[in-house]
Design a protein around this motif. Structure first.
Motif, PDB file in Angstrom:
ATOM      1  N   GLY A  71       0.818  -1.203   0.000  1.00 50.26           N
ATOM      2  CA  GLY A  71       0.000   0.000   0.000  1.00 50.26           C
ATOM      3  C   GLY A  71       0.851   1.252   0.000  1.00 50.26           C
ATOM      4  N   GLY A  72       0.235   2.380  -0.325  1.00 47.13           N
ATOM      5  CA  GLY A  72       0.959   3.643  -0.323  1.00 47.13           C
ATOM      6  C   GLY A  72       1.716   3.843  -1.622  1.00 47.13           C
ATOM      7  N   THR A  73       2.642   4.778  -1.596  1.00 44.88           N
ATOM      8  CA  THR A  73       3.412   5.073  -2.784  1.00 44.88           C
ATOM      9  C   THR A  73       4.672   4.225  -2.814  1.00 44.88           C
ATOM     10  OG1 THR A  73       4.575   6.851  -1.657  1.00 44.88           O
ATOM     11  CG2 THR A  73       2.574   7.439  -2.857  1.00 44.88           C
ATOM     12  N   VAL A  74       5.105   3.896  -3.995  1.00 46.80           N
ATOM     13  CA  VAL A  74       6.308   3.110  -4.177  1.00 46.80           C
ATOM     14  C   VAL A  74       7.444   4.076  -4.489  1.00 46.80           C
ATOM     15  CG1 VAL A  74       7.410   1.307  -5.543  1.00 46.80           C
ATOM     16  CG2 VAL A  74       4.976   1.166  -5.011  1.00 46.80           C
ATOM     17  N   ARG A  75       8.519   4.008  -3.742  1.00 42.19           N
ATOM     18  CA  ARG A  75       9.649   4.904  -3.959  1.00 42.19           C
ATOM     19  C   ARG A  75      10.371   4.536  -5.241  1.00 42.19           C
ATOM     20  NH1 ARG A  75      11.990   4.932   2.156  1.00 42.19           N
ATOM     21  NH2 ARG A  75      10.221   6.018   3.063  1.00 42.19           N
ATOM     22  N   GLY A  76      10.973   5.546  -5.840  1.00 44.74           N
ATOM     23  CA  GLY A  76      11.751   5.301  -7.038  1.00 44.74           C
ATOM     24  C   GLY A  76      10.975   5.545  -8.317  1.00 44.74           C
ATOM     25  N   ARG A  77       9.698   5.706  -8.229  1.00 43.16           N
ATOM     26  CA  ARG A  77       8.930   5.993  -9.440  1.00 43.16           C
ATOM     27  C   ARG A  77       8.830   7.499  -9.616  1.00 43.16           C
ATOM     28  NH1 ARG A  77       3.837   1.842  -9.791  1.00 43.16           N
ATOM     29  NH2 ARG A  77       5.069  -0.044  -9.767  1.00 43.16           N
ATOM     30  N   THR A  78       9.176   7.970 -10.802  1.00 43.22           N
ATOM     31  CA  THR A  78       9.115   9.401 -11.072  1.00 43.22           C
ATOM     32  C   THR A  78       7.749   9.800 -11.615  1.00 43.22           C
ATOM     33  OG1 THR A  78      10.022   9.039 -13.284  1.00 43.22           O
ATOM     34  CG2 THR A  78      11.580   9.528 -11.509  1.00 43.22           C
ATOM     35  N   ARG A  79       6.979   8.841 -12.042  1.00 43.08           N
ATOM     36  CA  ARG A  79       5.666   9.103 -12.618  1.00 43.08           C
ATOM     37  C   ARG A  79       4.687   9.507 -11.528  1.00 43.08           C
ATOM     38  NH1 ARG A  79       1.638   4.908 -15.370  1.00 43.08           N
ATOM     39  NH2 ARG A  79       1.122   4.622 -13.210  1.00 43.08           N
ATOM     40  N   GLN A  80       3.909  10.558 -11.808  1.00 44.12           N
ATOM     41  CA  GLN A  80       2.914  11.005 -10.843  1.00 44.12           C
ATOM     42  C   GLN A  80       1.618  10.242 -11.077  1.00 44.12           C
ATOM     43  OE1 GLN A  80       1.949  15.136 -11.204  1.00 44.12           O
ATOM     44  NE2 GLN A  80       1.591  15.342  -9.028  1.00 44.12           N
ATOM     45  N   ARG A  81       0.939   9.888  -9.993  1.00 39.66           N
ATOM     46  CA  ARG A  81      -0.308   9.132 -10.096  1.00 39.66           C
ATOM     47  C   ARG A  81      -1.397  10.001 -10.708  1.00 39.66           C
ATOM     48  NH1 ARG A  81      -0.667   4.268  -7.601  1.00 39.66           N
ATOM     49  NH2 ARG A  81       1.041   3.735  -6.247  1.00 39.66           N
ATOM     50  N   ARG A  82      -2.181   9.409 -11.603  1.00 35.77           N
ATOM     51  CA  ARG A  82      -3.262  10.125 -12.268  1.00 35.77           C
ATOM     52  C   ARG A  82      -4.599   9.929 -11.576  1.00 35.77           C
ATOM     53  NH1 ARG A  82      -3.806   8.141 -17.985  1.00 35.77           N
ATOM     54  NH2 ARG A  82      -5.333   9.797 -17.995  1.00 35.77           N
TER      55      ARG A  82
END
Length: 112
Positions: free
Chosen positions: A34-45
């Motif tokens: 759950g939550g955000t995954v570190r290392g991803r530069t893409r912003q959630r839509r």
């Protein structure tokens, strides 16, 4: 208790903690955490802004997708899109009505 039992207990505890850490690592790598995954530069839509339970079987959910907000009624008989508006919906609409009657004349009717 003998020293032998203490050592067994300690080894079992270390094993269980290590097993929990390995399962957590695998879940994070598989994207199930759950939550955000570190290392991803893409912003959630897509995000859930707010949830309001109506009764035991129905609830309203405000979902933001890109620059729009969607109000969805979830129920036992099915789902229903109640409203769809630009992001900020009520906040931006209320900010536009604070201008006063002289400024909202012709512009207010054309914007709708």
């Amino acid at each position: 208790m003998d020293l032998d039992q203490y050592i067994r207990f300690l080894m079992a505890l270390v094993f269980v903690v290590a097993l929990i850490m390995v399962v957590a690592w695998v879940m994070r790598r598989a994207g199930m955490a759950g939550g955000t995954v570190r290392g991803r530069t893409r912003q959630r839509r897509l995000s859930v802004v707010e949830t309001l339970p109506i009764d035991a079987k129905r609830r309203l959910i405000l979902v933001r997708r890109d620059d729009r907000e969607h109000l969805i009624l979830l129920g036992a008989n099915g789902d229903l899109l109640v409203d769809s508006a630009p992001a900020g919906g009520f906040d931006s609409a209320l900010a536009g009505t604070d201008a006063g009657p002289a400024e909202t004349g012709a512009l207010g009717s054309e914007a709708r």
